[in-house]
Scaffold this motif. Structure first.
Motif, PDB file in Angstrom:
ATOM      1  N   TYR A 330      88.907  60.090  72.861  1.00  0.00           N
ATOM      2  CA  TYR A 330      89.169  59.015  73.822  1.00  0.00           C
ATOM      3  C   TYR A 330      88.249  57.839  73.486  1.00  0.00           C
ATOM      4  O   TYR A 330      87.110  58.035  73.039  1.00  0.00           O
ATOM      5  CB  TYR A 330      88.873  59.494  75.249  1.00  0.00           C
ATOM      6  CG  TYR A 330      89.316  58.537  76.320  1.00  0.00           C
ATOM      7  CD1 TYR A 330      90.678  58.313  76.566  1.00  0.00           C
ATOM      8  CD2 TYR A 330      88.386  57.840  77.077  1.00  0.00           C
ATOM      9  CE1 TYR A 330      91.086  57.428  77.549  1.00  0.00           C
ATOM     10  CE2 TYR A 330      88.787  56.961  78.063  1.00  0.00           C
ATOM     11  CZ  TYR A 330      90.134  56.753  78.289  1.00  0.00           C
ATOM     12  OH  TYR A 330      90.542  55.873  79.259  1.00  0.00           O
ATOM     13  N   SER A 331      88.748  56.624  73.647  1.00  0.00           N
ATOM     14  CA  SER A 331      87.906  55.441  73.394  1.00  0.00           C
ATOM     15  C   SER A 331      88.296  54.337  74.370  1.00  0.00           C
ATOM     16  O   SER A 331      89.396  54.333  74.933  1.00  0.00           O
ATOM     17  CB  SER A 331      88.081  54.965  71.949  1.00  0.00           C
ATOM     18  OG  SER A 331      89.389  54.480  71.727  1.00  0.00           O
ATOM     19  N   GLN A 332      87.379  53.414  74.557  1.00  0.00           N
ATOM     20  CA  GLN A 332      87.650  52.300  75.460  1.00  0.00           C
ATOM     21  C   GLN A 332      86.750  51.119  75.120  1.00  0.00           C
ATOM     22  O   GLN A 332      85.661  51.282  74.557  1.00  0.00           O
ATOM     23  CB  GLN A 332      87.400  52.730  76.913  1.00  0.00           C
ATOM     24  CG  GLN A 332      88.063  51.860  77.929  1.00  0.00           C
ATOM     25  CD  GLN A 332      89.535  51.594  77.649  1.00  0.00           C
ATOM     26  OE1 GLN A 332      89.890  50.527  77.159  1.00  0.00           O
ATOM     27  NE2 GLN A 332      90.399  52.576  77.909  1.00  0.00           N
ATOM     28  N   LEU A 333      87.231  49.923  75.471  1.00  0.00           N
ATOM     29  CA  LEU A 333      86.518  48.669  75.197  1.00  0.00           C
ATOM     30  C   LEU A 333      86.028  48.063  76.509  1.00  0.00           C
ATOM     31  O   LEU A 333      86.765  48.030  77.498  1.00  0.00           O
ATOM     32  CB  LEU A 333      87.460  47.681  74.495  1.00  0.00           C
ATOM     33  CG  LEU A 333      86.912  46.276  74.211  1.00  0.00           C
ATOM     34  CD1 LEU A 333      85.848  46.324  73.114  1.00  0.00           C
ATOM     35  CD2 LEU A 333      88.049  45.322  73.810  1.00  0.00           C
ATOM     36  N   TYR A 334      84.793  47.552  76.495  1.00  0.00           N
ATOM     37  CA  TYR A 334      84.202  46.905  77.676  1.00  0.00           C
ATOM     38  C   TYR A 334      83.623  45.556  77.261  1.00  0.00           C
ATOM     39  O   TYR A 334      83.069  45.421  76.158  1.00  0.00           O
ATOM     40  CB  TYR A 334      83.107  47.783  78.284  1.00  0.00           C
ATOM     41  CG  TYR A 334      83.625  49.128  78.727  1.00  0.00           C
ATOM     42  CD1 TYR A 334      84.118  49.317  80.011  1.00  0.00           C
ATOM     43  CD2 TYR A 334      83.649  50.205  77.843  1.00  0.00           C
ATOM     44  CE1 TYR A 334      84.620  50.558  80.414  1.00  0.00           C
ATOM     45  CE2 TYR A 334      84.154  51.431  78.231  1.00  0.00           C
ATOM     46  CZ  TYR A 334      84.630  51.605  79.515  1.00  0.00           C
ATOM     47  OH  TYR A 334      85.138  52.819  79.909  1.00  0.00           O
ATOM     48  N   LEU A 335      83.715  44.591  78.167  1.00  0.00           N
ATOM     49  CA  LEU A 335      83.255  43.233  77.888  1.00  0.00           C
ATOM     50  C   LEU A 335      82.279  42.772  78.966  1.00  0.00           C
ATOM     51  O   LEU A 335      82.381  43.174  80.133  1.00  0.00           O
ATOM     52  CB  LEU A 335      84.451  42.273  77.838  1.00  0.00           C
ATOM     53  CG  LEU A 335      85.592  42.631  76.886  1.00  0.00           C
ATOM     54  CD1 LEU A 335      86.751  41.659  77.073  1.00  0.00           C
ATOM     55  CD2 LEU A 335      85.108  42.627  75.447  1.00  0.00           C
ATOM     56  N   SER A 336      81.376  41.908  78.575  1.00  0.00           N
ATOM     57  CA  SER A 336      80.481  41.276  79.558  1.00  0.00           C
ATOM     58  C   SER A 336      80.153  39.871  79.072  1.00  0.00           C
ATOM     59  O   SER A 336      80.025  39.634  77.876  1.00  0.00           O
ATOM     60  CB  SER A 336      79.202  42.090  79.765  1.00  0.00           C
ATOM     61  OG  SER A 336      78.558  42.349  78.531  1.00  0.00           O
ATOM     62  N   ASP A 337      80.007  38.955  80.052  1.00  0.00           N
ATOM     63  CA  ASP A 337      79.801  37.538  79.741  1.00  0.00           C
ATOM     64  C   ASP A 337      78.322  37.170  79.677  1.00  0.00           C
ATOM     65  O   ASP A 337      77.445  37.954  80.050  1.00  0.00           O
ATOM     66  CB  ASP A 337      80.494  36.691  80.811  1.00  0.00           C
ATOM     67  CG  ASP A 337      81.999  36.832  80.758  1.00  0.00           C
ATOM     68  OD1 ASP A 337      82.600  36.421  79.758  1.00  0.00           O
ATOM     69  OD2 ASP A 337      82.573  37.378  81.720  1.00  0.00           O
ATOM     70  N   TYR A 338      78.086  35.942  79.255  1.00  0.00           N
ATOM     71  CA  TYR A 338      76.737  35.383  79.358  1.00  0.00           C
ATOM     72  C   TYR A 338      76.310  35.358  80.824  1.00  0.00           C
ATOM     73  O   TYR A 338      77.144  35.187  81.726  1.00  0.00           O
ATOM     74  CB  TYR A 338      76.712  33.945  78.845  1.00  0.00           C
ATOM     75  CG  TYR A 338      77.014  33.769  77.381  1.00  0.00           C
ATOM     76  CD1 TYR A 338      76.127  34.194  76.402  1.00  0.00           C
ATOM     77  CD2 TYR A 338      78.187  33.136  76.971  1.00  0.00           C
ATOM     78  CE1 TYR A 338      76.402  34.009  75.048  1.00  0.00           C
ATOM     79  CE2 TYR A 338      78.470  32.939  75.629  1.00  0.00           C
ATOM     80  CZ  TYR A 338      77.581  33.380  74.663  1.00  0.00           C
ATOM     81  OH  TYR A 338      77.847  33.195  73.334  1.00  0.00           O
ATOM     82  N   ALA A 339      75.018  35.490  81.072  1.00  0.00           N
ATOM     83  CA  ALA A 339      74.504  35.401  82.445  1.00  0.00           C
ATOM     84  C   ALA A 339      73.177  34.644  82.444  1.00  0.00           C
ATOM     85  O   ALA A 339      72.401  34.723  81.482  1.00  0.00           O
ATOM     86  CB  ALA A 339      74.318  36.789  83.038  1.00  0.00           C
ATOM     87  N   TYR A 340      72.957  33.925  83.518  1.00  0.00           N
ATOM     88  CA  TYR A 340      71.782  33.057  83.709  1.00  0.00           C
ATOM     89  C   TYR A 340      70.757  33.778  84.592  1.00  0.00           C
ATOM     90  O   TYR A 340      71.114  34.547  85.485  1.00  0.00           O
ATOM     91  CB  TYR A 340      72.260  31.775  84.374  1.00  0.00           C
ATOM     92  CG  TYR A 340      71.224  30.838  84.942  1.00  0.00           C
ATOM     93  CD1 TYR A 340      70.245  30.263  84.137  1.00  0.00           C
ATOM     94  CD2 TYR A 340      71.268  30.484  86.294  1.00  0.00           C
ATOM     95  CE1 TYR A 340      69.325  29.374  84.673  1.00  0.00           C
ATOM     96  CE2 TYR A 340      70.355  29.581  86.832  1.00  0.00           C
ATOM     97  CZ  TYR A 340      69.375  29.031  86.026  1.00  0.00           C
ATOM     98  OH  TYR A 340      68.476  28.146  86.547  1.00  0.00           O
ATOM     99  N   HIS A 341      69.484  33.502  84.375  1.00  0.00           N
ATOM    100  CA  HIS A 341      68.433  34.204  85.106  1.00  0.00           C
ATOM    101  C   HIS A 341      68.393  33.829  86.589  1.00  0.00           C
ATOM    102  O   HIS A 341      68.054  34.649  87.433  1.00  0.00           O
ATOM    103  CB  HIS A 341      67.062  33.919  84.472  1.00  0.00           C
ATOM    104  CG  HIS A 341      66.975  34.334  83.051  1.00  0.00           C
ATOM    105  ND1 HIS A 341      67.444  33.554  82.009  1.00  0.00           N
ATOM    106  CD2 HIS A 341      66.488  35.461  82.463  1.00  0.00           C
ATOM    107  CE1 HIS A 341      67.237  34.180  80.851  1.00  0.00           C
ATOM    108  NE2 HIS A 341      66.668  35.333  81.097  1.00  0.00           N
ATOM    109  N   ALA A 342      68.706  32.592  86.912  1.00  0.00           N
ATOM    110  CA  ALA A 342      68.748  32.135  88.297  1.00  0.00           C
ATOM    111  C   ALA A 342      67.428  32.358  89.033  1.00  0.00           C
ATOM    112  O   ALA A 342      67.419  32.671  90.219  1.00  0.00           O
ATOM    113  CB  ALA A 342      69.901  32.797  89.042  1.00  0.00           C
ATOM    114  N   GLN A 343      66.328  32.209  88.319  1.00  0.00           N
ATOM    115  CA  GLN A 343      65.025  32.326  88.978  1.00  0.00           C
ATOM    116  C   GLN A 343      64.834  31.153  89.951  1.00  0.00           C
ATOM    117  O   GLN A 343      65.372  30.078  89.751  1.00  0.00           O
ATOM    118  CB  GLN A 343      63.898  32.365  87.941  1.00  0.00           C
ATOM    119  CG  GLN A 343      63.485  31.037  87.345  1.00  0.00           C
ATOM    120  CD  GLN A 343      64.452  30.492  86.311  1.00  0.00           C
ATOM    121  OE1 GLN A 343      65.434  31.117  86.006  1.00  0.00           O
ATOM    122  NE2 GLN A 343      64.174  29.306  85.780  1.00  0.00           N
TER     123      GLN A 343
END
Length: 726
Positions: A330-343
Motif C-alpha cells: 500500500y502507498s499514499q502521497l501527502y502534501l504540505s504547504d509553506y508556513a509562516y512562524h507568526a511570532q
C-alpha cells in the motif's frame, strides 16, 4: 579529581567574624561589613548579602527557560529561590555553548533544559559542597555532619550560617570538587524541581515593563525602515530618493544588500519616506518564476516517480525487500504547504557602531547569541570579541530568529555605520511576512507492506523537500550534508519498532526562503506518517489503536501513552463521536493525541471539540510551565493544520498580514486535556512535543466523520469541500 579554587575565588572586605554561643550551646556565625563574593564556578556568584547570581545561558521567548534553567542550579545548590538573581548571558560560547548545537549559544529545538540540566546541576552541587567545606572549617566539624536548608548550612550542634555569611568567610583550604563526581541530590529530596514557582519574566510582561528589542531607546538614536526587493536575489538597479529625502526628519538613504533603507529621526518619518522611494529592481532572479502550487507539484512528481529515492535519513533492515515480499502493498502521497512562524514580535534591532568602526553595541532579540555576534562581526569585519551584545527577551521565536545571518541586525549595523549614530531597524508585520523565512513545502510518499493477518511488514518514507539548513546556515550544511535534521525530523519514526524501515530525503530545489519551524520536519513528517498509519490499519481491517500497539511492544513508555490517551478519550466507547488518533513526538519526547471533530460539510469548516494528549518528556522541571508549553504546542498544531499556509506567485509572497494569513482564533480552540507521565528519566523537552501529533489526529478524526481522507495540509475549507465532493 579536585581543583583548588583560584579564579576570583574570594574577595573579602574588612569583615570581622563573630561566633555567638547561644543558650544550649547553639552557635551561629555572622559576618560584619562583609562585602565578599564567592565564585565557585562560572555559573554562579554568591554575595555576602546572601544574593545568588545565576547565569542564564539561553534566550527567553516565552518558553520560561529564563526561570527553568536557574531553578535547576538552585535546586542542587539548595538555594532559597527568592535569593536568586538571574543574569542573561550575552556571550561566551566556550564555557556555556550548547553542545547539542556544536557548542554555540543557541536556543531552539527544546534543547535548553535537555542539555543544560546536567552541567547546571553539577555547578550547583559544586557550590553547595564548597559552602559545606567553609562551614566545616569554621566550625571545626566533619563536612559529612552538615546539611543544608534553603540558603542555610546547619551544623550538628545547632550551628547555622547563611550562604552569604559563608561566602564572606573566604575560600582558604577549600577545594572545588570535580563536576563529574560531585554528589547530587536524590530526586526525592528536590525542593524546587517539580514545583510550580512563579516565573520571573511574567510580572514584567504582565505589566508592560518587559523590554523587547523593539522597545530599546538609546541616546541620539535614529530609526530605519527598509524597502526590500520583492523577490529574493533581486537588487536595486536605480533609486530615485528625491521625494523621500524631502520628508522632514529624514537623515539619509542607505543601500543594504537586499534593499534600500530610509534613516530618519522617527520611525514614522522613515516609514512615510520609504513609501516615496522609486526603485527599479533587477528582474533576473531565478526566484521570479517561483509559484508555490507548481513547486508542490514538482516535489510530488519527484517523490512519486518509480524507484524514487534520496539521501538515506534512517534505515533498519531492508524495507524495499520487505514491502516487495509482503502479502499486500500500500502507498499514499501527502502534501504540505509553506508556513509562516507568526511570532508576536516582528524583527527589530538597535545597533550603535563605534566611531572608529572597530566595535559595536547591539540590542536584539534572537535565538542565538553566537550567530548574532557573528553577523555583526562579518558586516563590520571586526573580531567577534569587539561586539557588545545585549540579548533582549523575545515575543516568540519558533525558529524565526535562528539564521546564521541575522538580516535585520545586519541592516541596523550598516545604517548605524553610515550615519554615525545608533539606529533602530523595525520590520512591520508586512515586512516580516513578505520577507519571511518559512517552513518548507513538502511532498511525501509512504509505502508499506502488510502481512496476511494484518500486521505491518516494511515501511518506506520518502520526503521531497529542500534542505532548510542549506539555506539558513550554509556553514553547518557543509558539515552535515546530506543529513538535514530540520527537513527530516520525525521521518525516522523512532518510537515504533519496525523491523524493516527506511526514510529518504529527496533534496529538492529551493523556491523560497526557509527556516526551522516549531517541531521542524516533524510538523509535516508526523502528519504523513500518522495519517498513513491509520490508512494501513484500515487496509488491515484493524482498530487504529490496536494496530499501533503492535508496534510499541518494545517501547513500554510509548505503549503507556497510547493506552492512557485511549482511556482519556474513552476510545473504545467512541460510539458516534468522530475521534482520530496519532502517536508522534519530537526528538526523544513522545506524545499520543486524540482529536474529536465536527465537520460542517456545507462550509468545509472543521471544528475540533476536544483534544486529549498524553506526553512523556522525561523529568518535568516546572510542571505548570510544561503544561503551558504542551498546550501551546497543541494550539500551534491546530492552527497549522486548519489554516496556515503561504502562497508564492512569481517569486512574491501573496499574504501580507494576519488578515490574509489566518491563524486559528481563540473561539476555535477545543477543550484540551493533557496527561504528563511521571518517569525516571532525564528531561528531553516540552516546547515542541505538543505540535507534531496534531494534524494527523485531526485528519484521522475527519475520516471517522466523513469517510474521506485529508492528505494535503492545511485542511482549509475549500480543500475540505473539494475532498467531500470527490
Amino acid at each position: 579529581m579536585t581543583m583548588t579554587m583560584n579564579r576570583r575565588g574570594f574577595l573579602k572586605g574588612a569583615a570581622g567574624l563573630t561566633f555567638f554561643i547561644g543558650v544550649g550551646g547553639l552557635s551561629s556565625v555572622r559576618s560584619e561589613a562583609a562585602v565578599g563574593t564567592l565564585d565557585v564556578n562560572h555559573w554562579l556568584t554568591i554575595r555576602a548579602d546572601g544574593s545568588i547570581r545565576i547565569v542564564f545561558p539561553s534566550t527567553e521567548m516565552g518558553q520560561s527557560s529564563y526561570s527553568t534553567l536557574p531553578q535547576i542550579l538552585a535546586e542542587e545548590l539548595d538555594a532559597a529561590w527568592d535569593d536568586v538573581e538571574i543574569e542573561q548571558l550575552n556571550a561566551d560560547d566556550r564555557r556555556f555553548g550548547n553542545q547539542l548545537f556544536g557548542g554555540v549559544l543557541y536556543t531552539a529545538g527544546s534543547t535548553g533544559t535537555q542539555f543544560y540540566f546536567d552541567p547546571m546541576r553539577k555547578a550547583g552541587g559544586q557550590a553547595r559542597d564548597v559552602l559545606l567545606q567553609i562551614a566545616a572549617r569554621e566550625w571545626g566539624v566533619d563536612k559529612a555532619s552538615l546539611r543544608t536548608e534553603p540558603s542555610v548550612v546547619l551544623g550538628p550542634d545547632g550551628q547555622q550560617a547563611g550562604y552569604g555569611e559563608l561566602a564572606a568567610l573566604g575560600s582558604r583550604d577549600v577545594t572545588v570538587p570535580d563536576a563529574e563526581t560531585v554528589p547530587l541530590k536524590d530526586p526525592s529530596a528536590f525542593r524546587i524541581i517539580g514545583q510550580d514557582l512563579p516565573r520571573r519574566d511574567v510580572p514584567a510582561k504582565s505589566t508592560g515593563q518587559a523590554e523587547y528589542a523593539i522597545d530599546v531607546e538609546v541616546p541620539n538614536m535614529a530609526y530605519a525602515a527598509v524597502l526590500r526587493a520583492p523577490v529574493e536575489d533581486e537588487v536595486p538597479l536605480s533609486i530615485n530618493d528625491a521625494a523621500a529625502r524631502e520628508v522632514p526628519g529624514v537623515i539619509d538613504i542607505v543601500t543594504v544588500p537586499d534593499g534600500v533603507a530610509v534613516v530618519a529621526e522617527s520611525l514614522w518619518s522613515a516609514l512615510g519616506a520609504r513609501g516615496l522611494l522609486e526603485v527599479e529592481w533587477s528582474t533576473t532572479s531565478p526566484f521570479r518564476t517561483s509559484k508555490s502550487e507548481e513547486t508542490l507539484a514538482e516535489y510530488a512528481a519527484a517523490v512519486s516517480a518509480p524507484e524514487a529515492s534520496g539521501a538515506t535519513w534512517a534505515e533498519k533492515g531492508d524495507a524495499p525487500a520487505a514491502i516487495g515480499n509482503a502479502d499486500r502493498q500500500y502507498s499514499q502521497l501527502y502534501l504540505s504547504d509553506y508556513a509562516y512562524h507568526a511570532q508576536i514580535e516582528p524583527m527589530a534591532a538597535v545597533a550603535a557602531v563605534d566611531a572608529d568602526g572597530q566595535g559595536a553595541e547591539v540590542w536584539a532579540g534572537t535565538q542565538t547569541q553566537s550567530w548574532t555576534a557573528r553577523t555583526v562581526s562579518e558586516v563590520l569585519g571586526i573580531p567577534v570579541e569587539s561586539v557588545r551584545l545585549n540579548m533582549m527577551t523575545m515575543g516568540g521565536g519558533f525558529g524565526r530568529r535562528t539564521a546564521l545571518m541575522q538580516n535585520y541586525v545586519r541592516d541596523a549595523v550598516l545604517c548605524s555605520k553610515a550615519i554615525g549614530r545608533p539606529v533602530k531597524v523595525i520590520w512591520p508585520r508586512e515586512d516580516d511576512l513578505k520577507q519571511g523565512t518559512f517552513r518548507p513545502a513538502a511532498a511525501q510518499k509512504l509505502e508499506a507492506g502488510l502481512t496476511a493477518d494484518g500486521k505491518l511488514d516494511g515501511w518506506y518514507h520518502k520526503v521531497a523537500t529542500p534542505t532548510v539548513i542549506g539555506f539558513f546556515n550554509p556553514v553547518r550544511w557543509d558539515a552535515v550534508n546530506p543529513n538535514d535534521v530540520i527537513s527530516m525530523r520525525g521521518a525516522e519514526s523512532k518510537f515504533y519498532g519496525i523491523k524493516d524501515f527506511r526514510a529518504d530525503h529527496l533534496i529538492m530545489e529551493r523556491h523560497a526562503r526557509l527556516a526551522p519551524y516549531r517541531g521542524i520536519g516533524a510538523s509535516y513528517t508526523a502528519f504523513a506518517a500518522e495519517c498513513f498509519m491509520d490508512e494501513l490499519a484500515e487496509q488491515a481491517r484493524r482498530d487504529p489503536l490496536e494496530f499501533r500497539l503492535d508496534l510499541v511492544s518494545e517501547n513500554p513508555r510509548g505503549r503507556h501513552l497510547l493506552e492512557k490517551v485511549a482511556e482519556m478519550s474513552d476510545w473504545y466507547n467512541r460510539g458516534d463521536r468522530n475521534l482520530g488518533l496519532s502517536f508522534a513526538g519530537y526528538s526523544s519526547s513522545m506524545a499520543a493525541g486524540v482529536a474529536e471533530v465536527e465537520v460542517d460539510a456545507d462550509s468545509g469548516e472543521i471544528q475540533i471539540t476536544n483534544f486529549w494528549a498524553a506526553i512523556d518528556a522525561g523529568l518535568i522541571v516546572t510542571p505548570d510551565n510544561a503544561l503551558n508549553q504542551i498546550e501551546g504546542g497543541i494550539v500551534f498544531g491546530i492552527s497549522m493544520a486548519l489554516s496556515e499556509k503561504i502562497d508564492i506567485e512569481n517569486g512574491e509572497v501573496v499574504q501580507s498580514n494576519f488578515w490574509d494569513y489566518e491563524i486559528t482564533r481563540a473561539s476555535q480552540m477545543p477543550e484540551i486535556e493533557i496527561y504528563v507521565a511521571e518517569v525516571d528519566a532525564p528531561p528531553v523537552g516540552v516546547g515542541e512535543v505538543g505540535t507534531p501529533m496534531v494534524p494527523a489526529a485531526i485528519a484521522n478524526a475527519f475520516y471517522a466523520a466523513q469517510g474521506k481522507r485529508l492528505r494535503h495540509m492545511p485542511f482549509t475549507p475549500d480543500r475540505v469541500t473539494a475532498t467531500l465532493e470527490t
